[in-house]
Design a protein around this motif. Structure first.
Motif, PDB file in Angstrom:
ATOM      1  N   THR A 185       0.842  -1.191   0.000  1.00  0.00           N
ATOM      2  CA  THR A 185       0.000   0.000   0.000  1.00  0.00           C
ATOM      3  C   THR A 185       0.881   1.246   0.000  1.00  0.00           C
ATOM      4  N   PRO A 186       0.333   2.384  -0.420  1.00  0.00           N
ATOM      5  CA  PRO A 186       1.108   3.630  -0.331  1.00  0.00           C
ATOM      6  C   PRO A 186       1.611   3.909   1.082  1.00  0.00           C
ATOM      7  N   ALA A 187       0.826   3.557   2.083  1.00  0.00           N
ATOM      8  CA  ALA A 187       1.250   3.790   3.467  1.00  0.00           C
ATOM      9  C   ALA A 187       2.460   2.942   3.819  1.00  0.00           C
ATOM     10  N   LEU A 188       2.479   1.696   3.365  1.00  0.00           N
ATOM     11  CA  LEU A 188       3.620   0.820   3.636  1.00  0.00           C
ATOM     12  C   LEU A 188       4.851   1.290   2.865  1.00  0.00           C
ATOM     13  N   GLU A 189       4.645   1.748   1.649  1.00  0.00           N
ATOM     14  CA  GLU A 189       5.763   2.314   0.877  1.00  0.00           C
ATOM     15  C   GLU A 189       6.369   3.501   1.610  1.00  0.00           C
ATOM     16  N   ARG A 190       5.514   4.398   2.094  1.00  0.00           N
ATOM     17  CA  ARG A 190       6.002   5.586   2.801  1.00  0.00           C
ATOM     18  C   ARG A 190       6.757   5.203   4.073  1.00  0.00           C
ATOM     19  N   ALA A 191       6.253   4.202   4.783  1.00  0.00           N
ATOM     20  CA  ALA A 191       6.853   3.811   6.056  1.00  0.00           C
ATOM     21  C   ALA A 191       8.292   3.333   5.889  1.00  0.00           C
ATOM     22  N   HIS A 192       8.627   2.830   4.697  1.00  0.00           N
ATOM     23  CA  HIS A 192       9.957   2.260   4.491  1.00  0.00           C
ATOM     24  C   HIS A 192      10.746   2.976   3.399  1.00  0.00           C
ATOM     25  N   SER A 193      10.400   4.234   3.179  1.00  0.00           N
ATOM     26  CA  SER A 193      11.157   5.112   2.285  1.00  0.00           C
ATOM     27  C   SER A 193      11.888   6.127   3.165  1.00  0.00           C
ATOM     28  N   PRO A 194      13.159   5.916   3.458  1.00  0.00           N
ATOM     29  CA  PRO A 194      13.864   6.729   4.461  1.00  0.00           C
ATOM     30  C   PRO A 194      13.818   8.230   4.214  1.00  0.00           C
ATOM     31  N   HIS A 195      13.772   8.654   2.956  1.00  0.00           N
ATOM     32  CA  HIS A 195      13.800  10.100   2.702  1.00  0.00           C
ATOM     33  C   HIS A 195      12.559  10.805   3.249  1.00  0.00           C
ATOM     34  N   LEU A 196      11.521  10.053   3.552  1.00  0.00           N
ATOM     35  CA  LEU A 196      10.301  10.639   4.100  1.00  0.00           C
ATOM     36  C   LEU A 196      10.322  10.704   5.622  1.00  0.00           C
ATOM     37  N   HIS A 197      11.438  10.331   6.238  1.00  0.00           N
ATOM     38  CA  HIS A 197      11.518  10.284   7.703  1.00  0.00           C
ATOM     39  C   HIS A 197      12.768  10.983   8.227  1.00  0.00           C
ATOM     40  N   ILE A 198      13.280  11.913   7.462  1.00  0.00           N
ATOM     41  CA  ILE A 198      14.499  12.623   7.855  1.00  0.00           C
ATOM     42  C   ILE A 198      14.158  13.780   8.790  1.00  0.00           C
ATOM     43  N   GLY A 199      14.798  13.777   9.963  1.00  0.00           N
ATOM     44  CA  GLY A 199      14.627  14.870  10.916  1.00  0.00           C
ATOM     45  C   GLY A 199      15.921  15.622  11.121  1.00  0.00           C
ATOM     46  N   ALA A 200      15.863  16.673  11.920  1.00  0.00           N
ATOM     47  CA  ALA A 200      17.034  17.513  12.153  1.00  0.00           C
ATOM     48  C   ALA A 200      18.122  16.792  12.939  1.00  0.00           C
ATOM     49  N   ASP A 201      17.782  15.672  13.584  1.00  0.00           N
ATOM     50  CA  ASP A 201      18.757  14.944  14.395  1.00  0.00           C
ATOM     51  C   ASP A 201      19.515  13.878  13.609  1.00  0.00           C
ATOM     52  N   VAL A 202      19.301  13.825  12.312  1.00  0.00           N
ATOM     53  CA  VAL A 202      19.986  12.866  11.449  1.00  0.00           C
ATOM     54  C   VAL A 202      21.467  13.256  11.328  1.00  0.00           C
ATOM     55  N   PRO A 203      22.380  12.288  11.302  1.00  0.00           N
ATOM     56  CA  PRO A 203      23.812  12.621  11.235  1.00  0.00           C
ATOM     57  C   PRO A 203      24.244  13.119   9.862  1.00  0.00           C
ATOM     58  N   PRO A 204      25.390  13.779   9.766  1.00  0.00           N
ATOM     59  CA  PRO A 204      25.943  14.182   8.472  1.00  0.00           C
ATOM     60  C   PRO A 204      26.047  12.977   7.544  1.00  0.00           C
ATOM     61  N   THR A 205      25.731  13.213   6.270  1.00  0.00           N
ATOM     62  CA  THR A 205      25.593  12.096   5.330  1.00  0.00           C
ATOM     63  C   THR A 205      26.375  12.349   4.045  1.00  0.00           C
ATOM     64  N   PHE A 206      26.996  11.282   3.547  1.00  0.00           N
ATOM     65  CA  PHE A 206      27.751  11.294   2.293  1.00  0.00           C
ATOM     66  C   PHE A 206      27.007  10.419   1.291  1.00  0.00           C
ATOM     67  N   LEU A 207      26.688  10.989   0.126  1.00  0.00           N
ATOM     68  CA  LEU A 207      25.960  10.254  -0.907  1.00  0.00           C
ATOM     69  C   LEU A 207      26.812  10.130  -2.164  1.00  0.00           C
ATOM     70  N   LEU A 208      26.738   8.971  -2.792  1.00  0.00           N
ATOM     71  CA  LEU A 208      27.506   8.746  -4.013  1.00  0.00           C
ATOM     72  C   LEU A 208      26.733   7.803  -4.928  1.00  0.00           C
ATOM     73  N   HIS A 209      26.671   8.161  -6.214  1.00  0.00           N
ATOM     74  CA  HIS A 209      25.889   7.369  -7.169  1.00  0.00           C
ATOM     75  C   HIS A 209      26.453   7.589  -8.572  1.00  0.00           C
ATOM     76  N   ALA A 210      26.382   6.564  -9.405  1.00  0.00           N
ATOM     77  CA  ALA A 210      26.708   6.715 -10.830  1.00  0.00           C
ATOM     78  C   ALA A 210      25.417   7.000 -11.589  1.00  0.00           C
ATOM     79  N   GLU A 211      25.468   7.976 -12.476  1.00  0.00           N
ATOM     80  CA  GLU A 211      24.251   8.378 -13.179  1.00  0.00           C
ATOM     81  C   GLU A 211      23.789   7.351 -14.207  1.00  0.00           C
ATOM     82  N   ASP A 212      24.682   6.429 -14.578  1.00  0.00           N
ATOM     83  CA  ASP A 212      24.277   5.384 -15.524  1.00  0.00           C
ATOM     84  C   ASP A 212      23.874   4.095 -14.801  1.00  0.00           C
ATOM     85  N   ASP A 213      23.561   4.205 -13.520  1.00  0.00           N
ATOM     86  CA  ASP A 213      23.132   3.047 -12.747  1.00  0.00           C
ATOM     87  C   ASP A 213      21.833   2.502 -13.335  1.00  0.00           C
ATOM     88  N   GLY A 214      21.894   1.291 -13.887  1.00  0.00           N
ATOM     89  CA  GLY A 214      20.727   0.705 -14.526  1.00  0.00           C
ATOM     90  C   GLY A 214      19.874  -0.130 -13.608  1.00  0.00           C
TER      91      GLY A 214
END
Length: 330
Positions: A240-269
């Protein structure tokens, strides 16, 4: 002095963790094929067994995918005793990293996104802990929260045993790759969520990483951004949309989250780069420090070894410099 069996058993209960028998690291029955020796030190996460076990336990099995004698590329499924494989540096610098390898929640990669990264970190003074977490589709009562139970518990245990490993409890980070990136991102977003009943003193400690690095991470559980395999295994094809939201981390980010490093290749298939971009946007909105690196090529699952010859080659040095800047690595 003669010691009877009962006395020996009681004495065993008082032994520290280092002296108790722990579950060995996942291994195939082909030790002659090992390019580098497997770690011999492990830490079981749950002293009395993992919570919410199914009536019929899965059977742990390790498979080797590599046909090249120059390297191993194993994966493990059916994890019943979630645990960490420990890589101690020759000269500990007080920092530690929890590593969650990928595998689309169908299995957990052993070498490419686990041991290879752990060895690289250990040569630089970090104590590395490779997490073999339970898979959500194997009948555990917590369902989609099963990997989060294990990652929270792992972070708390690392801090609980900080003295044993000469670690500063404030300098413990987390990183993950692909579905392991989801494990990492979910830990970042929900490190304080009450997903299991405390079992001992370790559970009084924080599960918040000092910093985090989800690498080419699975983040969204909503199509078309979601990685189809990870979504199916974590929340189900008909979530369900509710279950999807519950396990999509970007929808649960608060101010107490630690500093984060992100890395991705744009051709990731396999895992669209939009996953990292969604997480970046959420971190920025919460005013959480975030550093993002996108590369034109590299594909998916490159880890360290498969980044060679691509624009993403050397990403680990950028990551290291960031960790130093954040005053966690050195």
């Amino acid at each position: 002095m003669r010691i009877d069996r009962r006395t020996a058993l009681l004495a065993g209960l008082a032994l520290p963790l280092a002296a108790r028998a722990q579950t060995p690291a996942p291994a195939t029955r082909e030790p002659h094929r090992l390019v580098t020796p497997d770690p011999t030190e492990t830490i079981d996460l749950w002293p009395n067994g993992a919570p919410g076990a199914p009536a019929r336990l899965p059977v742990e099995a390790v498979k080797e995918r590599s046909t090249d004698p120059a390297y191993n590329d194993r994966f493990v499924a059916g994890i019943v005793r979630p645990r960490m494989a420990v890589f101690r540096p020759a000269r500990p610098n007080g920092a530690a990293m929890l590593i969650a390898p990928g595998g689309g929640y169908s299995w957990v990669v052993v070498d490419k996104e686990g041991y290879e990264m752990a060895r690289w970190l250990a040569t630089r003074g970090l104590t590395a802990f490779v997490l073999f977490y339970r898979l959500p589709g194997e009948g555990w009562a917590a369902g989609a929260d099963t990997p989060l139970q294990d990652s929270q518990r792992a972070m708390r245990l690392i801090r609980h045993h900080a003295g044993r490993f000469r670690i500063d409890p404030k300098r413990v980070g987390a990183m993950g790759f692909s579905a392991g990136g989801h494990v990492c991102a979910d830990l970042v977003a929900r490190f304080a969520a009450p997903v299991y009943t405390p079992v001992d003193a370790a559970d009084r400690l924080s599960a918040r990483p000092g910093l985090a690095a989800p690498i080419y991470p699975v983040v969204s559980m909503t199509a078309p951004t979601a990685h189809a395999g990870s979504r199916k295994n974590l929340v189900g094809e008909h979530a369900t949309p509710a279950l999807e939201r519950a396990h999509s981390p970007h929808l649960h980010i608060g101010a107490d989250v630690p500093p984060t490093f992100l890395l991705h290749a744009e051709d990731d298939g396999s895992v669209p780069v939009e996953n990292s971009l969604l997480l970046r946007a959420a971190l920025l909105a919460a005013k959480v420090p975030v550093e993002t690196h996108l590369f034109p090529d590299g594909g998916h699952g490159f880890g360290l070894r498969l980044s060679r010859g691509k624009s993403v080659e050397g990403w680990q040095d950028i990551f290291w410099a960031w960790g130093v800047k954040r005053r966690l690595f050195a």
